[in-house]
Design a protein around this motif. Structure first.
Motif, short mmCIF file in Angstrom:
data_model
loop_
_atom_site.label_atom_id
_atom_site.label_comp_id
_atom_site.label_asym_id
_atom_site.label_seq_id
_atom_site.Cartn_x
_atom_site.Cartn_y
_atom_site.Cartn_z
N VAL A 203 5.17 2.02 4.25
CA VAL A 203 4.08 1.56 3.66
C VAL A 203 4.36 1.89 2.29
O VAL A 203 3.94 1.19 1.09
CB VAL A 203 2.79 2.53 3.86
N GLN A 206 2.25 1.69 -1.41
CA GLN A 206 1.21 1.18 -1.03
C GLN A 206 0.27 2.20 -0.47
O GLN A 206 -1.09 2.04 -0.70
CB GLN A 206 1.24 -0.11 -0.22
N LYS A 208 -0.83 2.44 2.44
CA LYS A 208 -2.15 1.85 3.31
C LYS A 208 -1.26 1.18 4.49
O LYS A 208 -0.39 0.42 4.39
CB LYS A 208 -3.08 0.77 2.60
N ILE A 209 -1.61 1.60 5.70
CA ILE A 209 -1.13 1.09 6.90
C ILE A 209 -1.74 -0.19 7.42
O ILE A 209 -2.90 -0.17 7.77
CB ILE A 209 -1.18 1.88 8.11
N ILE A 213 2.27 -4.43 8.43
CA ILE A 213 3.25 -3.25 8.70
C ILE A 213 3.33 -2.86 9.99
O ILE A 213 4.58 -2.50 10.53
CB ILE A 213 2.55 -2.19 7.41
#
Length: 350
Positions: A203, A206, A208-209, A213
């Motif tokens: 990630v 970012q 955020k998963i 991803i």
């Protein structure tokens, strides 16, 4: 401090050990593999590191007689307050028959459990769904031990646990991404937690998963690839089925292994569909079939879209391939192609 016997959660165990509330006998019962090492480390933390070599004994019942562990439990600590004795793979507590020649003296062990040494912490790791309640040793153990519930988490609990760990790591995850991780790992907490460090790296800034991803990082297992093939087979898409089958062979996967997993999945779909028609719920089906509830959930969703006849015909066709794979030298790819051509020509029957 005296500990009340009974069943406790893993969190309660950690809390009690941290506060110095220690019982003489523990039974860690259940098949959740993820917590086994943390539980073991928590118990080993009771013994000072400089005393570990002579005050901690670990015994695997697959290779060691129970009498050795019992003798160790009866020994006083060496230059310390406590002695820790860990027993692994206590097959003598189950109904499973052992093939080895090791004899376990459960009578002497039961005697010890009735009056355990206060300076010894005896921990039995039983990675089983249940024990053989008919056995005297099991009855005595449940009377004497604090039972730590290490049952496999259900899907809801796995979701929450993993989501909380993601938050603790300073990350966020959307629902679609979480769904994909569950699917790729069959809702195995151990497998999901193994993927978390890789997701942290992926990630980057970012934080955020996302589904993208997860798709890039969490690889599909052999079973997952073959489950995809199940959908294609049932859709009677011959070109796509042959392409996926060829790709699996290219990955050096044995034809018998591919066919075996296909058969097991079709068997699960058939059994799930039949049991559901007889009024069984997801949890009941999982218990009857002795499989993970999440797999049953997926099977229930999939089985709804296909006829009993199609599932049965696919199962029988694959069973025929398996027999030929074991008894002849016919080309596996050709056999699968012939199966698909014949199966695709069959009319759908409700």
């Amino acid at each position: 401090m005296a500990i009340n016997k009974g069943t406790i959660t893993i969190n309660k165990l950690f809390e009690q050990l941290k506060q110095g509330e220690v019982a003489p006998v523990y039974l860690v019962l259940g098949e959740e593999s993820y917590f086994l090492n943390p539980i073991k480390e928590a118990f080993m933390g009771l013994i000072a590191s400089e005393q570990a070599s002579f005050n901690i004994g670990q015994y695997d019942m697959k290779t060691t007689p129970l009498a050795q562990a019992t003798d160790d439990a009866m020994s006083i600590p060496f230059f310390g307050e406590r002695r820790l004795v860990i027993i692994k793979n206590p097959i003598f507590l189950t109904g499973e028959k052992t093939k080895g020649k090791i004899e376990h003296d459960t009578a002497s062990f039961a005697d010890y459990l009735q009056n355990p040494l206060s300076s010894t912490v005896l921990v039995i790791f039983a990675p089983y769904k249940k024990l053989d309640e008919r056995k005297k040793i099991v009855k005595q153990l449940k009377k004497s031990a604090v039972i730590v519930d290490n049952s496999v988490m259900n899907e809801f609990a796995v979701r929450n646990y993993f989501a909380n760990k993601v938050t603790e790591a300073g990350l966020t995850i959307d629902r679609v991404a979480l769904d994909l991780i569950l699917e790729r790992t069959d809702a195995s907490l151990q497998l999901m937690m193994n993927e978390l460090p890789k997701l942290k790296v992926a990630v980057g800034e970012q934080k955020k998963i996302t589904e993208k991803i997860v798709d890039a990082v969490v690889t599909q297992t052999l079973e997952q690839n073959i489950f995809r093939l199940v959908d294609i087979v049932l859709a009677k898409n011959v070109p796509a089925a042959l392409r996926v089958y060829h790709d699996l062979l290219t990955q050096k996967i044995e034809p018998l292994s591919i066919n075996s997993i296909l058969i097991s999945q079709f068997r699960l779909l058939l059994q799930t569909q039949i049991l559901r028609k007889h009024g069984y719920a997801q949890g009941n089906i999982a218990a009857v079939l002795k499989t993970h509830p999440y797999r049953v959930k997926l099977a229930m969703q999939k089985a709804n879209h296909f006829s009993r006849q199609d599932l049965k015909e696919a199962y029988l066709g694959l069973a025929e391939i398996e027999e030929k794979l074991k008894s002849s030298r016919q080309d596996p790819e050709l056999m699968f192609q012939l199966f698909m051509l014949e199966f695709s020509r069959r009319k759908n029957v409700s």
